[in-house]
Design a protein around this motif. Sequence first.
Motif, PDB file in Angstrom:
ATOM      1  N   ALA A   1     -27.383  -1.303  25.010  1.00 33.69           N
ATOM      2  CA  ALA A   1     -26.634  -2.561  24.909  1.00 33.69           C
ATOM      3  C   ALA A   1     -27.548  -3.654  25.458  1.00 33.69           C
ATOM      4  N   PRO A   2     -28.621  -3.983  24.731  1.00 33.56           N
ATOM      5  CA  PRO A   2     -29.750  -4.688  25.341  1.00 33.56           C
ATOM      6  C   PRO A   2     -29.762  -6.204  25.179  1.00 33.56           C
ATOM      7  N   SER A   3     -28.611  -6.830  24.962  1.00 29.13           N
ATOM      8  CA  SER A   3     -28.614  -8.279  24.781  1.00 29.13           C
ATOM      9  C   SER A   3     -27.645  -8.939  25.748  1.00 29.13           C
ATOM     10  N   VAL A   4     -27.805 -10.227  25.918  1.00 27.61           N
ATOM     11  CA  VAL A   4     -26.882 -10.982  26.776  1.00 27.61           C
ATOM     12  C   VAL A   4     -25.457 -10.843  26.262  1.00 27.61           C
TER      13      VAL A   4
ATOM     14  N   SER B   1     -24.127  -8.459  24.643  1.00 28.42           N
ATOM     15  CA  SER B   1     -23.597  -7.092  24.739  1.00 28.42           C
ATOM     16  C   SER B   1     -22.531  -6.967  25.818  1.00 28.42           C
ATOM     17  N   TYR B   2     -22.699  -7.723  26.894  1.00 27.98           N
ATOM     18  CA  TYR B   2     -21.848  -7.537  28.070  1.00 27.98           C
ATOM     19  C   TYR B   2     -20.547  -8.333  27.971  1.00 27.98           C
ATOM     20  N   PHE B   3     -20.378  -9.097  26.885  1.00 27.38           N
ATOM     21  CA  PHE B   3     -19.075  -9.661  26.567  1.00 27.38           C
ATOM     22  C   PHE B   3     -18.158  -8.568  26.011  1.00 27.38           C
ATOM     23  N   ARG B   4     -18.766  -7.502  25.520  1.00 28.99           N
ATOM     24  CA  ARG B   4     -17.997  -6.404  24.917  1.00 28.99           C
ATOM     25  C   ARG B   4     -17.744  -5.267  25.896  1.00 28.99           C
ATOM     26  N   LEU B   5     -18.710  -4.951  26.762  1.00 27.97           N
ATOM     27  CA  LEU B   5     -18.572  -3.800  27.668  1.00 27.97           C
ATOM     28  C   LEU B   5     -17.702  -4.179  28.857  1.00 27.97           C
ATOM     29  N   ARG B   6     -16.428  -4.405  28.588  1.00 31.75           N
ATOM     30  CA  ARG B   6     -15.467  -4.823  29.601  1.00 31.75           C
ATOM     31  C   ARG B   6     -14.242  -3.920  29.552  1.00 31.75           C
TER      32      ARG B   6
ATOM     33  N   PRO C   1     -23.090  -1.973  34.280  1.00 27.53           N
ATOM     34  CA  PRO C   1     -23.515  -3.346  34.539  1.00 27.53           C
ATOM     35  C   PRO C   1     -22.654  -4.344  33.774  1.00 27.53           C
ATOM     36  N   GLU C   2     -22.386  -5.457  34.411  1.00 29.83           N
ATOM     37  CA  GLU C   2     -21.524  -6.474  33.799  1.00 29.83           C
ATOM     38  C   GLU C   2     -22.306  -7.583  33.124  1.00 29.83           C
ATOM     39  N   THR C   3     -23.622  -7.584  33.301  1.00 30.97           N
ATOM     40  CA  THR C   3     -24.499  -8.566  32.655  1.00 30.97           C
ATOM     41  C   THR C   3     -25.816  -7.882  32.308  1.00 30.97           C
TER      42      THR C   3
ATOM     43  N   ALA D   1     -28.123  -4.861  34.166  1.00 28.00           N
ATOM     44  CA  ALA D   1     -28.610  -3.683  33.442  1.00 28.00           C
ATOM     45  C   ALA D   1     -30.111  -3.517  33.613  1.00 28.00           C
ATOM     46  N   LEU D   2     -30.862  -4.626  33.554  1.00 24.81           N
ATOM     47  CA  LEU D   2     -32.313  -4.549  33.744  1.00 24.81           C
ATOM     48  C   LEU D   2     -32.655  -4.106  35.159  1.00 24.81           C
TER      49      LEU D   2
END
Length: 450
Positions: free
Chosen positions: A289-292, A294-299, A395-397, A401-402
Motif C-alpha cells: 500500500a505504497p502511496s499517500v 493508500s492510507y485513506f483506505r486502510l482504516r 500504519p495510518e500514513t 509505513a516507511l
Amino acid sequence: MSQNESMGRDASRLGDELVGFLTTDMIGLTRGRWIPAGAEEAALRKGCGWVPANLALTPFDTIPADNPWGSAGDLRLTPDEASRFRVLGLPGKTPLNGVLCDITALDGTPWHGCGRSFLKAALADFEAETGLRVTAAFEMEFQIEGAAWEHAPSFSLASMRRADPFGPLLMAALREAGVEPEMVLAEYGRDQFEIVCGPADAVAAADRAVVIREVTREVARCCGLRSTFVPKSTPDGVGNGLHIHFSFRTGDGAPASFDPARPGRVSETTGQFVAGLIRHMRALVALTAPSVVSYFRLRPHHWSAAYTAFGALNREASVRVCPTPETPGANIAKAFNLEYRAADNTASPYWALGVMIRAGLAGIREGLAQPPLIANDPDTLPPPERERLGLRRLPETLPEALDAFARDSIVRDWFHPEVVEGFLAMKRSEIETTSSWSDAEICRRYAQVY
C-alpha cells in the motif's frame, strides 16, 4: 502471412503496429519502450535499453535528486515471450501489443531493482526450502470516472447494463490477452467494478495483474470513459482494493494449504506462512500500500484492513481465509485459498507478492505459531483484548509505513541497499509533493495517475 499483413484493415489504416517492452516499477506504474511489430523477432532476442533512475520516478513524474543512480548506468529490458499479449478488438485503435520484461544488467544477469526478478528469486527460495509452489490470483477493484450513467443500485443488473458495452468488451479483451477472466461485477461504490481472474503460478498471476490494469484502461478509453484503480477517488468514498489470493501445492500438483483438522482448516505450513505475514505486515504495507492515498483506505470499518488480523470469512481481517464451495462432490482442498487484503493498485504486483512470499517464508523458517482467528472487527475489541490477541494497528500514513519498513531489519535485508535508498528517496519526495494538498486534491491527483 506476416504479423503486419494479418492486422485488421481498420488498424492498418491507423499506422504501424507497435509492440511495447514493458516493466512495472515499485509504485505499480507500467512503463516501457515501443518498437515496430515487424522488427520484433530480432528485438525479442536482444531486448532494448533502460535506465536505472527510472525506478526513482514518483507517481507525479519527478525524480528526487538524492536517488542513488543519477544519470549513470544502463540496463536492458529483456522480454519474456511467455508473457506476450495482443488485443485486436479495440474499436478504432491499433492492436494493444506488449510483452512483459525482466530488467537485466548488460551481461544479462537480473538487476536488483527488477520486481519481476525479485519475485522469481523469492519463489525459488520458497520452493527450495519447503518443496511447495505458490498459486496466486489478483482480485482488482476500479472505478469509471466521467460517465453520464443514470443511478443504479449496487451489484444490480441495471448497474451492469447501463455501462454496456463496456463489460462485454472488457471481458473479450481480457480473454484475448490470455488472463483467463472469470467475472466482472458492478461493485458497491459509485461506478465501481471488480475483475476476478483465474489462479496461476505466481509470476504468471502477477503478469496477469499488470495486463488486467492496462487492458481495462484501454477498453475504457475506447468507450470514451476513464478508469482509475486509485485506492480512494474521494476522501469519503468507497475504496478500491487489491486482494492477493494465494495457496500452495506440492511438486506433483496436490493442494497443500488445506487441513480440516486444524483451526480455520489451514495446514500447519500455511499457518506459519500467515504468521510471518502478520509479524512483518507493518513493514510490508510500505510495498503493498505504497502511496499517500493508500492510507485513506486502510482504516477501521472500511472492509479493507486496519490491523494485523487473521480471520476466517472476515472482511476486516488483513489476511482472510476465503469461502469455498461446500456442496456434495466439491473439491474443497483444491479450491481452498487465503487472501492478503492490505494492498491496493498503487503497488507493483511483483514487489507486493514477492515481499509476501519472503515474509511467509520467514514465518515458516522460525516455525511461528498460527495466529488466532479473529471473527470480529478488530477495532470493536477493547484495547487489552487486541493486545492479548497480538492485533497491532497498521500504519495510518505513508510516513509511518516507511518508518516501519526502515525499522524491520529482516524485511529491509531482502532488498539491495541501492533499492532501499532509492525507494525511500522516491517516497519521501512523493510525500513532500503532496504535503500541501487537501485530502480531496490528493485523491483527485492520484486518480489521474492510476
